[in-house]
Design a protein around this motif. Structure first.
Motif, PDB file in Angstrom:
ATOM      1  N   SER A  41      38.480  38.831  41.167  1.00 25.26           N
ATOM      2  CA  SER A  41      38.225  37.731  42.194  1.00 25.26           C
ATOM      3  C   SER A  41      36.916  37.882  42.686  1.00 25.26           C
ATOM      4  CB  SER A  41      39.103  37.828  43.368  1.00 25.26           C
ATOM      5  OG  SER A  41      38.878  38.951  44.066  1.00 25.26           O
TER       6      SER A  41
ATOM      7  N   GLY B  93      49.312  28.924  36.668  1.00 23.01           N
ATOM      8  CA  GLY B  93      49.298  29.490  37.917  1.00 23.01           C
ATOM      9  C   GLY B  93      48.094  30.077  38.509  1.00 23.01           C
TER      10      GLY B  93
ATOM     11  N   HIS C 177      47.312  29.332  42.663  1.00 27.77           N
ATOM     12  CA  HIS C 177      47.957  30.336  43.647  1.00 27.77           C
ATOM     13  C   HIS C 177      46.649  30.963  44.216  1.00 27.77           C
ATOM     14  CE1 HIS C 177      51.970  28.945  42.558  1.00 27.77           C
ATOM     15  NE2 HIS C 177      51.954  29.390  41.693  1.00 27.77           N
ATOM     16  N   ALA C 178      46.831  31.537  45.257  1.00 26.29           N
ATOM     17  CA  ALA C 178      45.886  32.384  45.943  1.00 26.29           C
ATOM     18  C   ALA C 178      46.089  33.732  45.254  1.00 26.29           C
ATOM     19  CB  ALA C 178      46.393  32.445  47.472  1.00 26.29           C
ATOM     20  N   THR C 179      44.978  34.724  45.440  1.00 28.59           N
ATOM     21  CA  THR C 179      44.947  35.773  44.438  1.00 28.59           C
ATOM     22  C   THR C 179      46.013  36.701  45.059  1.00 28.59           C
ATOM     23  OG1 THR C 179      42.553  35.702  44.296  1.00 28.59           O
ATOM     24  CG2 THR C 179      43.378  37.870  43.921  1.00 28.59           C
ATOM     25  N   PRO C 180      46.355  37.115  46.497  1.00 25.19           N
ATOM     26  CA  PRO C 180      47.396  37.863  46.821  1.00 25.19           C
ATOM     27  C   PRO C 180      48.859  37.420  46.207  1.00 25.19           C
ATOM     28  CG  PRO C 180      46.061  37.177  48.796  1.00 25.19           C
ATOM     29  CD  PRO C 180      45.472  36.344  47.402  1.00 25.19           C
ATOM     30  N   LYS C 181      48.990  36.370  46.164  1.00 27.00           N
ATOM     31  CA  LYS C 181      50.297  35.844  45.725  1.00 27.00           C
ATOM     32  C   LYS C 181      50.321  35.944  44.072  1.00 27.00           C
ATOM     33  CE  LYS C 181      53.237  31.678  45.482  1.00 27.00           C
ATOM     34  NZ  LYS C 181      53.746  30.162  45.626  1.00 27.00           N
ATOM     35  N   ARG C 182      49.048  35.852  43.568  1.00 26.26           N
ATOM     36  CA  ARG C 182      49.399  36.090  42.085  1.00 26.26           C
ATOM     37  C   ARG C 182      49.583  37.675  41.692  1.00 26.26           C
ATOM     38  NH1 ARG C 182      44.553  34.839  39.188  1.00 26.26           N
ATOM     39  NH2 ARG C 182      43.399  34.326  40.790  1.00 26.26           N
TER      40      ARG C 182
ATOM     41  N   LEU D 135      51.032  39.504  43.622  1.00 19.30           N
ATOM     42  CA  LEU D 135      52.527  39.693  44.278  1.00 19.30           C
ATOM     43  C   LEU D 135      53.461  39.490  42.943  1.00 19.30           C
ATOM     44  CD1 LEU D 135      53.720  40.894  46.805  1.00 19.30           C
ATOM     45  CD2 LEU D 135      54.347  38.643  47.596  1.00 19.30           C
ATOM     46  N   LEU D 136      53.099  38.375  42.451  1.00 20.81           N
ATOM     47  CA  LEU D 136      54.160  37.681  41.261  1.00 20.81           C
ATOM     48  C   LEU D 136      53.893  38.742  40.192  1.00 20.81           C
ATOM     49  CD1 LEU D 136      53.326  33.913  41.740  1.00 20.81           C
ATOM     50  CD2 LEU D 136      55.392  35.119  42.130  1.00 20.81           C
ATOM     51  N   TRP D 137      52.747  39.199  39.819  1.00 20.06           N
ATOM     52  CA  TRP D 137      52.681  40.098  38.638  1.00 20.06           C
ATOM     53  C   TRP D 137      53.086  41.392  39.037  1.00 20.06           C
ATOM     54  CZ3 TRP D 137      49.901  44.939  38.764  1.00 20.06           C
ATOM     55  CH2 TRP D 137      49.666  45.508  37.547  1.00 20.06           C
TER      56      TRP D 137
END
Lengths: 497, 307
Positions: B31, B59, B62-67, B69-71
């Motif tokens: 990032s 995707g 999406h913001a880095t923290p969300k990505r 989390l999804l990962w």
């Protein structure tokens, strides 16, 4: 115990050694063509394919309504004929009958309409089209708000998909269909015998393997050893006498505009006199000689000479090499030995030719006390920071060729998706507009010549050259031609006896 | 029972934490460094519309923290995600490429150990003779020669000149790995041989060897049956490091011999900022290191049960 392990390892080793053979894979099949390409597909979805190399590969799978021949002339392809009316505001295209897609469906006007609407979701090139409608099963009408003389180029560069595949096109009408893709290694196409291209005769090759090989030495080894049949993007300077004797080589300009681009809105290049001075300080002929052994065509404006009629030949040597004049121009601007002009040129590090160009230019500029600092930049960074972000003073880049002079020049315009040089000139925009609306070819050429003159006069950049490209093939591979852009028309290739 | 399970849990817990820390670090680093994934994928000719489409599909909006989390959630479910660059499941990409690297590594490791033991045996048997000097010289030579130069030489001689092997195979068979494995082994065996020679020669000078000789046990029996075991103990660590080095992908050899291994895949992934793929490969490396350390530990136990 240790001796047991030593013996075991030795036996396994021997077994492996003894299983070696001369050919480790399926025996060489003369009906399989192996072409080396240096890049990978952006995607297998044709809507995401933008690079010239991949367009050339997938041109064997998908067809457009028109097609360019080896001389750069437009000829019918899926279309039987086309006409324009209302000063190029309206185009009608009649498509051929009995053309099958790879999925077995027959081509109709609905597929053309569907394809253009689909492409319009992913590209602004279709924004000027007001409507596209099917007026009979095999006739389609395109309507523009303003005259558009460049539309035939779009007809030749828009792939037609089967409408039943909706947003995920897979089937084309090409002589070959998609076989398999092994990421980073291989893209395989298989001959589609039901293609309209095979109405008279089947293509010689049943399969085409595009081997993704990024390193030139590896390609050279493959060509020498015979495991690769063709490479369409060789730098002529790496071809030695052995290759000249053993292989078939075709050379020609590659329709690439190599330039040292100036950021026209950033100091020191926001000053036209500085830009002109730098142009006078660079000996392009020597650069071409050092860089590519003379295998390149000098450019003096923002497009390649490949589109001969459209290129403004009157601009030849527009900025003659005159270091004294360059020095005095800079002195008039306040630059001197004690206060030299310095700037940074960002160069994408994955292009050795650009790096070498930068070094040669830096040496030439040093003769007039101009210090150019070379900053190599990773490609991903160059794309986002330099190309998109335009955070640079100067950069060296090769602009890929288009078969439309308008498309080549519009890259320097404010209407471009990315106006790399931040060029802004009212008369330039008007010239392009005149070229777009011109219904007569001569008027179009005059307008495009004017646009090129403005680019040169304003010293938008230092336009360097169109370096030659070599297509290298096995001796008995026939049918390979040099096109004005990267093209692999595999259906025309065959092996001679 | 508890005394066995608890350390095991601790090890597993530590490694799970390592996975998430590494995953977070990768997300964070990428990032920070410049390079827009969509632009890299789409190229210079891509329209803004196309770039937006790529961002939506992957995707990336999406913001880095969300990505991250999804990962993380997908990892817990056993899904390594989808490669942005290759539009393919990360697990299948790694599986295909790791197979190539694993085969190359296995063959190279066998050749490395075989060659190292062979040259070390000569050095020990002919201790202080001229032949030992030549072994040392060749070891030094192969440690100094760059792998890429050796690889090019092998291709030129054996591939092009004598036609013993080819490049650019559509399907790879075991024998296609032979020459790349030899190139790797020549360099790695030189390192390993040095360690084995030093340790083995030191073992041969031990008192128990002299005692054995006095009791009438043959030289070779003492060297190979007794002293070698002791000489291998320090070398096992080096073998483990060589094994991990080979498994993590010999990028240069893979590039030269055009083998679609994991090293090449990782380089391509970094160049195109394909974060899901990079993380998947890093996970694979962590797993490999864990397994390899475990095997090294077992080998230590076998070689030196008293340790």
């Amino acid at each position: 115990m240790a001796s047991f392990w030593i013996k075991l390892i030795f036996v396994i080793f021997l077994a492996t050694v003894s299983s070696c053979g001369h050919h480790s894979t399926k025996e060489n099949n003369p009906r399989v063509l192996r072409i080396a390409i240096p890049i990978e597909p952006e995607s297998l979805n044709p809507l995401y394919i933008t690079s010239a190399d991949m367009v050339a590969v997938f041109d064997n799978v998908y067809d457009s309504l028109l097609i360019y021949d080896a001389k750069g002339m437009l000829t019918p392809n899926l279309a039987e004929s086309w006409i324009s009316s209302d000063e190029n505001r309206c185009y009608e295209v009649v498509i051929q009958e009995n053309i099958s897609f790879h999925n077995g469906e027959q081509l109709s006007g609905e597929d053309v309409v569907h394809s253009f609407l689909l492409h319009a979701k992913y590209s602004s090139k279709y924004a000027d089209i007001v409507s596209v409608e099917q007026i009979s099963p095999h006739r389609i009408r395109f309507v523009f708000k303003e005259p558009n003389s460049d539309f035939p180029n779009l007809l030749a560069t828009t792939w037609i998909f089967s409408r039943i595949e909706s947003d995920q096109p897979k089937s084309g009408t090409g002589a070959y269909q998609f076989g398999k893709y092994d990421a980073g290694r291989l893209l395989q196409l298989e001959r589609f015998d039901g293609s309209f291209h095979h109405k008279e005769k089947l293509s010689f090759f049943e399969e085409v393997e595009f081997l993704i090989i990024k390193e030139t030495p590896s390609i050279l080894m493959g060509l020498r050893s015979g495991t690769i049949d063709m490479s369409a993007q060789m730098d002529p300077t790496v071809i030695d006498s052995y290759m000249n004797q053993q292989l078939h080589i075709i050379k020609g300009p590659q329709n690439l505009t190599n330039l040292m681009a100036f950021n026209n809105q950033r100091a020191p290049f926001d000053n036209i006199l500085v830009r002109r001075a730098i142009n006078h300080a660079i000996d392009k002929e020597r650069l071409i000689q050092f860089l590519v052994n003379g295998d390149g065509v000098r450019l003096d404006t923002g497009m390649s000479v490949v589109l001969d009629n459209f290129y403004n030949h009157a601009l030849n040597n527009f900025y003659e090499y005159n270091p004294s004049k360059a020095r005095s121009m800079l002195e008039n601007l306040g630059y001197s030995t004690s206060n030299p002009l310095t700037f940074t040129v960002h160069v994408p590090s994955n292009y050795p030719m650009h790096m070498r160009s930068a070094e040669i230019i830096a040496n030439q500029l040093a003769d007039i006390n101009v210090y150019m600092h070379i900053e190599p930049v990773e490609w991903a960074v160059w794309l986002s920071e330099i190309y998109q972000g335009r955070k640079y003073q100067a950069t060296i880049v090769g602009l890929a060729g288009k078969l439309s002079a308008y498309q080549q020049l519009v890259r320097f315009s404010e209407r471009a998706q990315v106006n790399l040089t931040n060029f802004s000139h009212e008369e330039f925009e008007l010239s392009l507009q005149r070229a777009m609306v011109a219904s007569d070819l001569n008027d179009q050429i005059i307008a495009l010549h004017q646009a090129q003159y403005i680019l040169a006069d304003q010293a938008n950049s230092v336009f360097l050259m169109d370096p030659s490209l070599a297509i290298v093939t096995k001796r008995h591979l026939q049918g390979v031609e040099m096109y004005p852009t990267r093209t692999f028309r595999v259906r025309n290739y065959y092996l001679s006896e | 029972m508890l005394s066995i399970i608890m350390p095991l849990f601790r090890i597993i817990g530590r490694n799970i934490l390592l996975v998430f820390v590494m995953g977070f670090l990768i997300f964070w680093v990428f990032s920070l460094i410049p390079g827009d994934i969509a632009t890299i994928t789409g190229g210079t000719e891509a329209d803004e519309q196309l770039l937006e489409s790529i961002r939506d599909k992957q995707g990336l909006s999406h913001a880095t923290p969300k990505r991250f989390l999804l990962w993380g959630l997908s990892i817990v479910q056993g899904d390594l995600g989808y490669s942005i660059r290759y539009d393919e499941a990360v697990s299948s990409l790694i599986q295909r490429h790791a197979k190539v690297t694993l085969r190359l590594a296995l063959l190279a490791m066998m050749a490395t150990i075989g060659m190292a033991l062979f040259t070390a045996s000569i050095a020990v048997i002919f201790y202080k003779k001229w032949i030992t000097s030549w072994v040392v010289i060749f070891n030094q030579l192969f440690m100094a020669i760059p792998q890429f130069w050796l690889g090019l030489l092998v291709i030129q001689l054996f591939g092009i000149h004598w036609g013993m092997f080819g490049l650019f195979h559509t399907e790879l068979l075991w024998q296609d790995y032979f020459f790349p494995a030899i190139v790797l082994a020549l360099v790695q065996s030189a390192y390993l041989s040095r360690y084995i020679i030093y340790a083995w020669q030191r073992e041969v000078k031990q008192r128990y060897v002299t005692s054995g000789l006095a009791r009438g046990i043959s030289h070779n029996n003492l060297r190979f049956k007794h002293a070698l075991r002791g000489g291998l103990i320090p070398s096992v660590t080096i073998m483990g490091l060589i094994w991990i080095d080979l498994l993590s992908g010999s990028v240069i050899i893979e590039k030269i011999f055009v083998l679609p291994g994991l090293g090449q895949l990782l380089v391509n992934a970094v160049g195109s900022r394909d974060i899901p793929l990079i993380q998947g490969i890093v996970l694979y490396f962590i797993f490999i290191v864990i397994i390899s350390n475990f095997i090294v530990h077992l080998l230590y136990q076998w070689l030196n049960p008293r340790g």
